[in-house]
Design a protein around this motif. Structure first.
Motif, PDB file in Angstrom:
ATOM      1  N   ASN A 135     -37.352 -12.147  17.815  1.00  0.00           N
ATOM      2  CA  ASN A 135     -37.225 -10.733  17.460  1.00  0.00           C
ATOM      3  C   ASN A 135     -37.518  -9.904  18.710  1.00  0.00           C
ATOM      4  OD1 ASN A 135     -36.720 -11.360  14.759  1.00  0.00           O
ATOM      5  ND2 ASN A 135     -38.902 -11.444  14.286  1.00  0.00           N
ATOM      6  N   TYR A 136     -36.489  -9.689  19.525  1.00  0.00           N
ATOM      7  CA  TYR A 136     -36.693  -9.095  20.844  1.00  0.00           C
ATOM      8  C   TYR A 136     -36.780  -7.573  20.817  1.00  0.00           C
ATOM      9  CZ  TYR A 136     -35.305 -13.769  22.213  1.00  0.00           C
ATOM     10  OH  TYR A 136     -35.225 -15.126  22.342  1.00  0.00           O
ATOM     11  N   LYS A 137     -36.662  -6.944  19.650  1.00  0.00           N
ATOM     12  CA  LYS A 137     -36.715  -5.490  19.595  1.00  0.00           C
ATOM     13  C   LYS A 137     -38.148  -4.961  19.583  1.00  0.00           C
ATOM     14  CE  LYS A 137     -36.426  -5.367  14.535  1.00  0.00           C
ATOM     15  NZ  LYS A 137     -35.651  -4.873  13.376  1.00  0.00           N
ATOM     16  N   TYR A 138     -39.138  -5.822  19.334  1.00  0.00           N
ATOM     17  CA  TYR A 138     -40.530  -5.371  19.275  1.00  0.00           C
ATOM     18  C   TYR A 138     -41.061  -5.110  20.679  1.00  0.00           C
ATOM     19  CZ  TYR A 138     -40.677  -6.583  14.342  1.00  0.00           C
ATOM     20  OH  TYR A 138     -40.442  -6.633  12.994  1.00  0.00           O
ATOM     21  N   ARG A 139     -41.930  -4.063  20.805  1.00  0.00           N
ATOM     22  CA  ARG A 139     -42.523  -3.702  22.087  1.00  0.00           C
ATOM     23  C   ARG A 139     -44.002  -3.386  21.886  1.00  0.00           C
ATOM     24  NH1 ARG A 139     -38.448  -5.527  23.044  1.00  0.00           N
ATOM     25  NH2 ARG A 139     -36.756  -4.845  24.449  1.00  0.00           N
ATOM     26  N   VAL A 140     -44.782  -3.565  22.949  1.00  0.00           N
ATOM     27  CA  VAL A 140     -46.214  -3.244  22.930  1.00  0.00           C
ATOM     28  C   VAL A 140     -46.376  -1.747  23.182  1.00  0.00           C
ATOM     29  CG1 VAL A 140     -48.456  -3.707  23.971  1.00  0.00           C
ATOM     30  CG2 VAL A 140     -46.774  -5.545  23.785  1.00  0.00           C
ATOM     31  N   GLU A 165     -54.513  -8.085  20.520  1.00  0.00           N
ATOM     32  CA  GLU A 165     -53.916  -8.428  19.235  1.00  0.00           C
ATOM     33  C   GLU A 165     -52.478  -7.902  19.148  1.00  0.00           C
ATOM     34  OE1 GLU A 165     -54.882  -7.761  14.468  1.00  0.00           O
ATOM     35  OE2 GLU A 165     -56.304  -7.125  16.000  1.00  0.00           O
ATOM     36  N   LEU A 166     -52.278  -6.654  19.615  1.00  0.00           N
ATOM     37  CA  LEU A 166     -50.924  -6.103  19.633  1.00  0.00           C
ATOM     38  C   LEU A 166     -50.010  -6.913  20.538  1.00  0.00           C
ATOM     39  CD1 LEU A 166     -51.726  -2.275  19.806  1.00  0.00           C
ATOM     40  CD2 LEU A 166     -50.861  -3.547  17.838  1.00  0.00           C
ATOM     41  N   ILE A 167     -50.522  -7.269  21.721  1.00  0.00           N
ATOM     42  CA  ILE A 167     -49.723  -8.062  22.659  1.00  0.00           C
ATOM     43  C   ILE A 167     -49.400  -9.427  22.066  1.00  0.00           C
ATOM     44  CG2 ILE A 167     -49.792  -9.229  24.906  1.00  0.00           C
ATOM     45  CD1 ILE A 167     -51.455  -6.843  25.921  1.00  0.00           C
ATOM     46  N   THR A 168     -50.406 -10.043  21.402  1.00  0.00           N
ATOM     47  CA  THR A 168     -50.180 -11.349  20.777  1.00  0.00           C
ATOM     48  C   THR A 168     -49.134 -11.255  19.674  1.00  0.00           C
ATOM     49  OG1 THR A 168     -52.471 -11.955  21.235  1.00  0.00           O
ATOM     50  CG2 THR A 168     -51.304 -13.271  19.601  1.00  0.00           C
ATOM     51  N   SER A 169     -49.217 -10.175  18.863  1.00  0.00           N
ATOM     52  CA  SER A 169     -48.241  -9.985  17.786  1.00  0.00           C
ATOM     53  C   SER A 169     -46.831  -9.837  18.337  1.00  0.00           C
ATOM     54  CB  SER A 169     -48.618  -8.748  16.965  1.00  0.00           C
ATOM     55  OG  SER A 169     -47.655  -8.494  15.974  1.00  0.00           O
ATOM     56  N   MET A 185     -57.428 -13.440  15.738  1.00  0.00           N
ATOM     57  CA  MET A 185     -57.889 -12.357  16.601  1.00  0.00           C
ATOM     58  C   MET A 185     -59.121 -11.692  16.004  1.00  0.00           C
ATOM     59  SD  MET A 185     -57.437 -10.961  19.458  1.00  0.00           S
ATOM     60  CE  MET A 185     -55.850 -11.652  19.903  1.00  0.00           C
ATOM     61  N   LYS A 186     -59.192 -11.565  14.669  1.00  0.00           N
ATOM     62  CA  LYS A 186     -60.368 -10.979  14.023  1.00  0.00           C
ATOM     63  C   LYS A 186     -61.596 -11.861  14.254  1.00  0.00           C
ATOM     64  CE  LYS A 186     -57.884  -8.455  10.422  1.00  0.00           C
ATOM     65  NZ  LYS A 186     -57.671  -8.298   8.976  1.00  0.00           N
ATOM     66  N   MET A 187     -61.412 -13.172  14.208  1.00  0.00           N
ATOM     67  CA  MET A 187     -62.531 -14.084  14.496  1.00  0.00           C
ATOM     68  C   MET A 187     -63.000 -13.909  15.938  1.00  0.00           C
ATOM     69  SD  MET A 187     -63.338 -15.764  11.806  1.00  0.00           S
ATOM     70  CE  MET A 187     -64.259 -17.116  12.533  1.00  0.00           C
ATOM     71  N   GLU A 236     -55.823  -3.315  33.277  1.00  0.00           N
ATOM     72  CA  GLU A 236     -55.149  -4.607  33.347  1.00  0.00           C
ATOM     73  C   GLU A 236     -54.435  -4.961  32.045  1.00  0.00           C
ATOM     74  OE1 GLU A 236     -58.136  -3.952  34.305  1.00  0.00           O
ATOM     75  OE2 GLU A 236     -58.265  -4.452  36.443  1.00  0.00           O
ATOM     76  N   ILE A 237     -55.064  -4.592  30.890  1.00  0.00           N
ATOM     77  CA  ILE A 237     -54.421  -4.883  29.607  1.00  0.00           C
ATOM     78  C   ILE A 237     -53.140  -4.066  29.462  1.00  0.00           C
ATOM     79  CG2 ILE A 237     -54.708  -4.690  27.100  1.00  0.00           C
ATOM     80  CD1 ILE A 237     -57.622  -5.374  27.441  1.00  0.00           C
ATOM     81  N   GLY A 238     -53.190  -2.796  29.896  1.00  0.00           N
ATOM     82  CA  GLY A 238     -51.975  -1.987  29.879  1.00  0.00           C
ATOM     83  C   GLY A 238     -50.895  -2.579  30.753  1.00  0.00           C
ATOM     84  N   GLN A 239     -51.283  -3.088  31.930  1.00  0.00           N
ATOM     85  CA  GLN A 239     -50.315  -3.741  32.814  1.00  0.00           C
ATOM     86  C   GLN A 239     -49.739  -4.997  32.164  1.00  0.00           C
ATOM     87  OE1 GLN A 239     -52.293  -4.405  36.548  1.00  0.00           O
ATOM     88  NE2 GLN A 239     -52.688  -2.223  36.900  1.00  0.00           N
ATOM     89  N   LEU A 240     -50.613  -5.742  31.443  1.00  0.00           N
ATOM     90  CA  LEU A 240     -50.132  -6.925  30.733  1.00  0.00           C
ATOM     91  C   LEU A 240     -49.129  -6.529  29.653  1.00  0.00           C
ATOM     92  CD1 LEU A 240     -50.237  -9.950  30.065  1.00  0.00           C
ATOM     93  CD2 LEU A 240     -52.238  -9.482  28.622  1.00  0.00           C
ATOM     94  N   GLY A 241     -49.438  -5.432  28.896  1.00  0.00           N
ATOM     95  CA  GLY A 241     -48.500  -4.958  27.877  1.00  0.00           C
ATOM     96  C   GLY A 241     -47.169  -4.559  28.477  1.00  0.00           C
ATOM     97  N   ASN A 242     -47.201  -3.854  29.612  1.00  0.00           N
ATOM     98  CA  ASN A 242     -45.966  -3.460  30.287  1.00  0.00           C
ATOM     99  C   ASN A 242     -45.185  -4.688  30.755  1.00  0.00           C
ATOM    100  OD1 ASN A 242     -46.475  -0.722  29.939  1.00  0.00           O
ATOM    101  ND2 ASN A 242     -47.645  -0.574  31.850  1.00  0.00           N
TER     102      ASN A 242
END
Length: 599
Positions: A213-218, A200-204, A1-3, A225-231
């Motif tokens: 590990n289903y406890k992680y959330r964005v 990057e957060l969504i990818t992580s 993601m940094k690249m 649109e990115i917020g909608q993707l995170g949701n």
């Protein structure tokens, strides 16, 4: 993601830099062209003023003309601040304000001259002058005399000032471009960071979900649109977590069912490998799951007949049920069910094997058959005796009173024996089916045992057998008094029956203290010992079986039914107790009963 972020920043910088650079080039080019166009206009105007204010119709020799025009060109340069050249119609340079015309080449084919000649108006040219070593702008205009071109008047101005101005523009442009690049880099990085950080957060989080590990959330507060993707990722994680929890619950239930099943379960995949084995199957087959899982069924060191049955089911792909005797790890009778497994497309995927240990069932069936046979045999003997003596009496023996009386006594005794046998059979059936509810109540053992011994004294006196009891005065226990009496009477009766005349039968009661002070841990031990004929060691394991007799002739003569000890054992177990027997032939037999004091 940094690249990706770095590439995106470089793309933004490149786009902004290219835009600024192209705008600078265009501006510089426009500025240069504007300078040159303005210079052309001014030079043309000056040429026309010069042309209109001067007389060019002079005659004379060439040297005279060159001298005159040279003086005039020199004088004009002072006013126009430009190089002035007069060219004859044939291209001969007659005068030049900066150079000796005699040394100059013919100018007829110079670009500006050709342009002025062809158009009849003004000709322009921009080129490097080797004479003065600078870029020059040339403007020429034809000199018309009597509708005839007599020559050309040309002005030339250096472009050094224009080029210097353009260089200043380029310096300003380059400085601005560097500043723009720095600003664009900062802005591009912030823009790229703002775009890539949520991704990057969504990818992580997506990677964590991939790793179960289903406890992680964005954590995003954006509404774009990115917020909608995170949701959407969060909703997917919630759904996956819920589904996985259900799957885990179902898996745990299934695992619990498999592990606690009495029947053994084994599964074989389409490649013939063992992929599932529950705990019961491990116990039945005598191998652990670690030893069998992953191995092919024909390499699992199983009984040959069992392996052949599996191979047959794989070949025919039909349900097979059979019974088989297994000799390892112990001899057992197993009911084997083999069922092919298919997926939703009806394609064969493996084999499910269910193993039932039916050894106890078959043993029970055998015992039932033996019980029926024994009951039939035991009933047949007294019935045959009754029938035989009754037939004898009917045949005329009634006339002999002594014989008739003897036969009737035998009929009565056999009827009593038959009645006792039927009673014991019904009693044992009730006990084994647990249809006898026990009524527990406190029992004072000294009084209770004394009463039982008193009941049996008459029977013992017939054989001069001594009855002895040792019971402490203060021992009480909870028991069903009638069933406890039945236990003692049976054991005392056996002791008296199998003890020779002059022998001894002893009853002893003692309290066994438990490991704690609680009375519930205490037990009562009742011991009935005789000095009788004893029981051979080979018969000791079977004396509690129904109808089992050590000495059948002696048992019948004593009036026993062969069910007494079996009834005693079941009644002791109903009291949550245990019974043991020790015996030595010719010395005597000892029964020990341990029962809890409080239920």
């Amino acid at each position: 993601m940094k690249m990706f972020r770095a590439r995106l920043t470089l793309i933004f910088i490149a786009l902004i830099g290219a835009s600024v650079l192209m705008a600078g080039l265009f501006m510089a080019q426009m500025l240069q062209q504007s300078y040159i166009d303005s210079l052309k206009t001014n030079m043309e105007r000056e040429l026309r003023i010069i042309l209109s204010t001067m007389d060019w119709s002079h005659r004379g020799s060439e040297p005279e003309l060159m001298k005159e025009f040279s003086e005039r060109a020199t004088r004009l340069k002072q006013f126009a601040d430009a190089r002035v050249t007069y060219i004859r119609g044939d291209g001969k340079v007659l005068a030049d304000s900066d150079s000796n015309p005699a040394e100059m080449e013919n100018h007829l084919h110079r670009e500006e001259i050709e342009a002025a000649a062809s158009s009849g108006k003004v000709g322009y040219a921009k080129r490097y002058s080797s004479t003065i070593g600078q870029n020059m702008l040339y403007v020429a205009i034809p000199v018309q005399m009597r509708d005839k071109t007599e020559g050309y008047l040309r002005l030339a101005m250096s472009l050094a000032e224009v080029e210097q101005s353009i260089r200043k523009v380029w310096y300003v442009l380059l400085g601005g471009l560097v500043a723009v690049f720095l600003l664009a880099g900062l802005i591009s990085y912030r823009v790229a960071y703002g775009i890539t950080r949520p991704i990057e957060l969504i990818t992580s989080v997506a990677q964590q979900i991939t790793d179960m590990n289903y406890k992680y959330r964005v954590q995003l507060n954006k509404k774009d649109e990115i917020g909608q993707l995170g949701n959407a990722i969060n909703r997917m994680a919630d759904s996956l977590q819920l589904q996985m929890n259900r799957i885990l619950e179902d898996e745990n239930r299934l695992k619990s069912v498999l592990e606690n099943m009495i029947s053994g379960v084994m599964m074989i995949d389409r490649e013939g490998k063992i992929v599932l084995l529950n705990r019961s199957a491990e116990d039945i087959l005598g191998f652990s799951a670690q030893e069998l899982l992953g191995k092919k069924f024909d390499q699992a060191k199983q009984q040959f007949e069992f392996t052949q049955m599996i191979q047959e089911c794989i070949e025919v792909r039909e349900h097979i049920r059979d019974e088989m005797i297994f000799y390892y790890p112990s001899e057992r009778i197993l009911e084997i069910n083999l069922s092919p497994i298919s997926d939703s497309s009806q394609e064969w995927t493996g084999l499910l094997i269910v193993l039932h240990d039916i050894t106890a069932v078959r043993r029970l069936e055998r015992m039932r058959s033996e019980f029926v046979a024994n009951v039939s045999h035991e009933l047949k003997t007294p019935i045959a005796a009754v029938k035989g003596f009754a037939e004898t009496l009917l045949a005329g023996a009634l006339n002999d009173k002594e014989t008739a009386r003897s036969f009737l006594q035998i009929i009565f005794d056999e009827s009593e024996r038959l009645n006792r046998l039927i009673g014991d059979i019904l009693e044992l059936s009730k006990i084994e089916s647990k249809r006898i509810p026990l009524q527990f109540s406190p029992v004072h053992l000294e009084t209770f045992v004394g009463h039982c011994v008193s009941v049996m004294r008459t029977e013992a006196a017939k054989k001069s057998i001594e009855l002895d009891m040792q019971v402490p005065e203060d021992i009480y226990m909870e028991a069903d008094e009638d069933r406890l009496r039945q236990i003692l009477i049976n054991l005392l009766s056996n002791g008296i029956n199998y003890t020779p005349e002059g022998g001894k039968v002893k009853v002893r009661v003692e309290q066994l203290l438990g490991g704690t002070s609680e009375a519930a841990d205490d037990k009562v031990r009742i011991t009935i010992a005789d000095t009788g004929i004893g029981i051979p060691k080979k018969d000791l394991p079977r004396i509690f079986e129904r109808f089992y007799r050590v000495d059948k002739a002696r048992s019948r003569s004593s009036g026993g039914t062969g069910l007494g000890l079996s009834i005693v054992k079941h009644l002791v177990e109903l009291h949550k107790g245990t019974i043991r027997v020790e015996s030595e032939v010719g010395v005597g037999t000892k029964f020990e009963i341990d029962m809890p004091m409080i239920h």
